[in-house]
Write a protein that holds these residues in place. Structure first.
Motif, PDB file in Angstrom:
ATOM      1  N   ARG A 174       2.303  26.036  23.843  1.00 36.28           N
ATOM      2  CA  ARG A 174       1.501  26.768  24.817  1.00 36.28           C
ATOM      3  C   ARG A 174       1.094  25.840  25.954  1.00 36.28           C
ATOM      4  O   ARG A 174       0.762  24.676  25.738  1.00 36.28           O
ATOM      5  N   ARG A 175       1.112  26.368  27.165  1.00 33.92           N
ATOM      6  CA  ARG A 175       0.815  25.536  28.322  1.00 33.92           C
ATOM      7  C   ARG A 175      -0.595  24.941  28.242  1.00 33.92           C
ATOM      8  O   ARG A 175      -0.802  23.760  28.503  1.00 33.92           O
ATOM      9  N   ARG A 176      -1.575  25.748  27.867  1.00 36.07           N
ATOM     10  CA  ARG A 176      -2.950  25.235  27.782  1.00 36.07           C
ATOM     11  C   ARG A 176      -3.113  24.214  26.667  1.00 36.07           C
ATOM     12  O   ARG A 176      -3.900  23.272  26.793  1.00 36.07           O
ATOM     13  N   PHE A 177      -2.372  24.397  25.583  1.00 32.64           N
ATOM     14  CA  PHE A 177      -2.452  23.434  24.486  1.00 32.64           C
ATOM     15  C   PHE A 177      -1.837  22.110  24.904  1.00 32.64           C
ATOM     16  O   PHE A 177      -2.329  21.033  24.530  1.00 32.64           O
ATOM     17  N   LEU A 178      -0.761  22.159  25.688  1.00 35.92           N
ATOM     18  CA  LEU A 178      -0.165  20.926  26.189  1.00 35.92           C
ATOM     19  C   LEU A 178      -1.167  20.171  27.059  1.00 35.92           C
ATOM     20  O   LEU A 178      -1.284  18.936  26.966  1.00 35.92           O
ATOM     21  N   VAL A 179      -1.889  20.891  27.905  1.00 31.88           N
ATOM     22  CA  VAL A 179      -2.932  20.248  28.722  1.00 31.88           C
ATOM     23  C   VAL A 179      -3.985  19.611  27.830  1.00 31.88           C
ATOM     24  O   VAL A 179      -4.436  18.482  28.063  1.00 31.88           O
ATOM     25  N   HIS A 180      -4.374  20.329  26.770  1.00 28.24           N
ATOM     26  CA  HIS A 180      -5.372  19.814  25.826  1.00 28.24           C
ATOM     27  C   HIS A 180      -4.906  18.505  25.182  1.00 28.24           C
ATOM     28  O   HIS A 180      -5.719  17.608  24.916  1.00 28.24           O
ATOM     29  N   LEU A 181      -3.606  18.392  24.941  1.00 25.85           N
ATOM     30  CA  LEU A 181      -3.047  17.179  24.322  1.00 25.85           C
ATOM     31  C   LEU A 181      -2.866  16.037  25.316  1.00 25.85           C
ATOM     32  O   LEU A 181      -2.465  14.939  24.925  1.00 25.85           O
ATOM     33  N   GLY A 182      -3.142  16.295  26.575  1.00 20.45           N
ATOM     34  CA  GLY A 182      -2.995  15.247  27.575  1.00 20.45           C
ATOM     35  C   GLY A 182      -1.735  15.341  28.391  1.00 20.45           C
ATOM     36  O   GLY A 182      -1.433  14.434  29.185  1.00 20.45           O
ATOM     37  N   GLY A 183      -0.971  16.428  28.241  1.00 20.65           N
ATOM     38  CA  GLY A 183       0.245  16.618  29.019  1.00 20.65           C
ATOM     39  C   GLY A 183       1.407  15.788  28.501  1.00 20.65           C
ATOM     40  O   GLY A 183       1.347  15.166  27.440  1.00 20.65           O
ATOM     41  N   VAL A 184       2.496  15.792  29.276  1.00 23.43           N
ATOM     42  CA  VAL A 184       3.690  15.024  28.908  1.00 23.43           C
ATOM     43  C   VAL A 184       3.512  13.587  29.402  1.00 23.43           C
ATOM     44  O   VAL A 184       3.203  13.373  30.576  1.00 23.43           O
ATOM     45  N   PRO A 185       3.684  12.599  28.541  1.00 21.64           N
ATOM     46  CA  PRO A 185       3.494  11.201  28.957  1.00 21.64           C
ATOM     47  C   PRO A 185       4.459  10.797  30.072  1.00 21.64           C
ATOM     48  O   PRO A 185       5.608  11.244  30.111  1.00 21.64           O
ATOM     49  N   ASP A 186       3.993   9.958  30.952  1.00 22.60           N
ATOM     50  CA  ASP A 186       4.785   9.484  32.091  1.00 22.60           C
ATOM     51  C   ASP A 186       5.688   8.340  31.642  1.00 22.60           C
ATOM     52  O   ASP A 186       5.425   7.166  31.918  1.00 22.60           O
ATOM     53  N   LEU A 187       6.762   8.697  30.925  1.00 28.58           N
ATOM     54  CA  LEU A 187       7.701   7.719  30.398  1.00 28.58           C
ATOM     55  C   LEU A 187       9.126   8.198  30.650  1.00 28.58           C
ATOM     56  O   LEU A 187       9.414   9.392  30.545  1.00 28.58           O
ATOM     57  N   GLU A 188      10.019   7.280  30.954  1.00 27.33           N
ATOM     58  CA  GLU A 188      11.429   7.639  31.112  1.00 27.33           C
ATOM     59  C   GLU A 188      12.080   7.859  29.753  1.00 27.33           C
ATOM     60  O   GLU A 188      12.909   8.740  29.595  1.00 27.33           O
ATOM     61  N   ARG A 189      11.707   7.070  28.754  1.00 31.06           N
ATOM     62  CA  ARG A 189      12.184   7.235  27.384  1.00 31.06           C
ATOM     63  C   ARG A 189      10.989   7.235  26.447  1.00 31.06           C
ATOM     64  O   ARG A 189      10.044   6.482  26.642  1.00 31.06           O
ATOM     65  N   GLY A 190      11.058   8.065  25.415  1.00 32.06           N
ATOM     66  CA  GLY A 190      10.001   8.068  24.422  1.00 32.06           C
ATOM     67  C   GLY A 190       8.884   9.056  24.677  1.00 32.06           C
ATOM     68  O   GLY A 190       7.942   9.145  23.893  1.00 32.06           O
ATOM     69  N   GLU A 191       8.981   9.832  25.760  1.00 31.63           N
ATOM     70  CA  GLU A 191       7.950  10.856  26.001  1.00 31.63           C
ATOM     71  C   GLU A 191       7.937  11.885  24.878  1.00 31.63           C
ATOM     72  O   GLU A 191       6.877  12.433  24.525  1.00 31.63           O
ATOM     73  N   ASP A 192       9.107  12.131  24.283  1.00 30.52           N
ATOM     74  CA  ASP A 192       9.199  13.064  23.164  1.00 30.52           C
ATOM     75  C   ASP A 192       8.482  12.523  21.927  1.00 30.52           C
ATOM     76  O   ASP A 192       7.805  13.270  21.210  1.00 30.52           O
ATOM     77  N   LEU A 193       8.608  11.223  21.668  1.00 34.47           N
ATOM     78  CA  LEU A 193       7.969  10.618  20.508  1.00 34.47           C
ATOM     79  C   LEU A 193       6.444  10.637  20.639  1.00 34.47           C
ATOM     80  O   LEU A 193       5.733  10.956  19.681  1.00 34.47           O
ATOM     81  N   VAL A 194       5.953  10.303  21.814  1.00 35.29           N
ATOM     82  CA  VAL A 194       4.502  10.278  22.027  1.00 35.29           C
ATOM     83  C   VAL A 194       3.924  11.680  21.880  1.00 35.29           C
ATOM     84  O   VAL A 194       2.878  11.880  21.236  1.00 35.29           O
ATOM     85  N   LEU A 195       4.601  12.666  22.440  1.00 39.20           N
ATOM     86  CA  LEU A 195       4.108  14.039  22.345  1.00 39.20           C
ATOM     87  C   LEU A 195       4.122  14.528  20.903  1.00 39.20           C
ATOM     88  O   LEU A 195       3.170  15.183  20.440  1.00 39.20           O
ATOM     89  N   ALA A 196       5.175  14.197  20.153  1.00 43.54           N
ATOM     90  CA  ALA A 196       5.239  14.589  18.740  1.00 43.54           C
ATOM     91  C   ALA A 196       4.133  13.921  17.937  1.00 43.54           C
ATOM     92  O   ALA A 196       3.537  14.546  17.052  1.00 43.54           O
ATOM     93  N   ARG A 197       3.840  12.661  18.225  1.00 47.35           N
ATOM     94  CA  ARG A 197       2.769  11.972  17.509  1.00 47.35           C
ATOM     95  C   ARG A 197       1.415  12.608  17.820  1.00 47.35           C
ATOM     96  O   ARG A 197       0.559  12.725  16.936  1.00 47.35           O
ATOM     97  N   ARG A 198       1.201  13.019  19.052  1.00 51.32           N
ATOM     98  CA  ARG A 198      -0.060  13.682  19.397  1.00 51.32           C
ATOM     99  C   ARG A 198      -0.217  14.999  18.633  1.00 51.32           C
ATOM    100  O   ARG A 198      -1.318  15.359  18.219  1.00 51.32           O
ATOM    101  N   LEU A 199       0.878  15.706  18.462  1.00 49.78           N
ATOM    102  CA  LEU A 199       0.838  16.950  17.700  1.00 49.78           C
ATOM    103  C   LEU A 199       0.572  16.685  16.224  1.00 49.78           C
ATOM    104  O   LEU A 199      -0.254  17.351  15.596  1.00 49.78           O
ATOM    105  N   GLY A 200       1.288  15.727  15.649  1.00 49.25           N
ATOM    106  CA  GLY A 200       1.180  15.461  14.219  1.00 49.25           C
ATOM    107  C   GLY A 200       2.086  16.388  13.436  1.00 49.25           C
ATOM    108  O   GLY A 200       2.389  17.506  13.853  1.00 49.25           O
TER     109      GLY A 200
END
Length: 246
Positions: A174-200
């Motif tokens: 959900r768009r609002r939930f992504l904002v709550h998590l801090g958005g997509v990290p500003d990374l060229e590689r590994g943005e997927d890993l950071v976002l998954a870790r924030r989710l748990g």
């Protein structure tokens, strides 16, 4: 991360759903024609959404000035093209900010979702408990041979034991939930890993429907990616890992 029974393929829902698919282009291998061909396949797979009761918003975000072939592919799919300098994470973030839909699907341009992706998504999104969860599709290597099967086994291990899916599997949230998590990290590689870790792992579902991907087969990409993943698991700062393989 576990397969969510509630996210299984089902019939179209009676309620319509608003979905923005954000596709990140950028420093992809191949020339303009090859990049445009992969993007066209990615976007073509999404065209079934309206028949499932999904109001679809297509946002394609490229790095720098887009090539005319990319523009044509986006226009043919009825999408909107944005040009954003910066990392892949920054491109996803810009697309998410430009979106108006309730739900977001973050996709890399080389990912092609298989039939049933939209029905699965509808069932998941209409469950109240999933408003603060995310979901990814099952990784499937697009090709034959031992290298393709190794790629699939590696992703199954990541999904099952580490709870760290690849960005190649897409990310529904959900768009609002992504904002709550801090958005997509500003990374060229590994943005997927950071976002998954924030989710748990407890808030991340794995869909049965596949995302087809053409994986990199070079030794450099395999070794660099494995070392980068190991460094992330060991809690090294993600920005230290940017020069390793994708």
């Amino acid at each position: 991360m576990r397969t969510d029974a509630a996210a299984g393929v089902g019939p179209p829902g009676s309620r319509r759903l608003t979905l923005a698919v954000v596709v990140a282009l950028g420093h992809d291998p191949g020339g303009p024609a090859e990049r445009a061909e992969r993007l066209a396949a990615c976007l073509a797979a999404l065209q079934s959404a309206p028949r499932r009761g999904i109001d679809l918003e297509l946002l394609v975000v490229d790095a720098g000035d887009p090539d005319p072939a990319i523009r044509r592919a986006v226009e043919a799919a009825g999408g909107r093209l944005l040009a954003v300098d910066g990392s892949r994470g920054a491109r996803f973030a810009a697309g998410a900010r430009a979106a108006t839909a309730e739900w977001l699907l973050l996709l890399r341009a080389g990912t092609v979702l298989e039939t049933g992706w939209d029905a699965t998504l509808m069932v998941f999104a209409h469950e109240e408990r999933n408003r603060e969860r995310g979901a990814v599709y099952t990784y499937r290597a697009d090709g034959s041979g031992p290298a393709m099967r190794r790629a699939e086994r590696a992703l199954r291990f990541r999904n099952r034991w580490l709870g760290l899916p690849s960005g190649d599997q897409g990310m529904l949230i959900r768009r609002r939930f992504l904002v709550h998590l801090g958005g997509v990290p500003d990374l060229e590689r590994g943005e997927d890993l950071v976002l998954a870790r924030r989710l748990g792992t407890g808030r991340l579902a794995l869909f049965d429907v596949a995302a087809r991907v053409r994986p990199a087969t070079g030794a450099g990409a395999w070794i660099g990616g494995a070392v980068r993943l190991l460094g992330f698991v060991l809690r090294l700062p993600p920005r230290w890992l940017q020069r390793l393989g994708d």
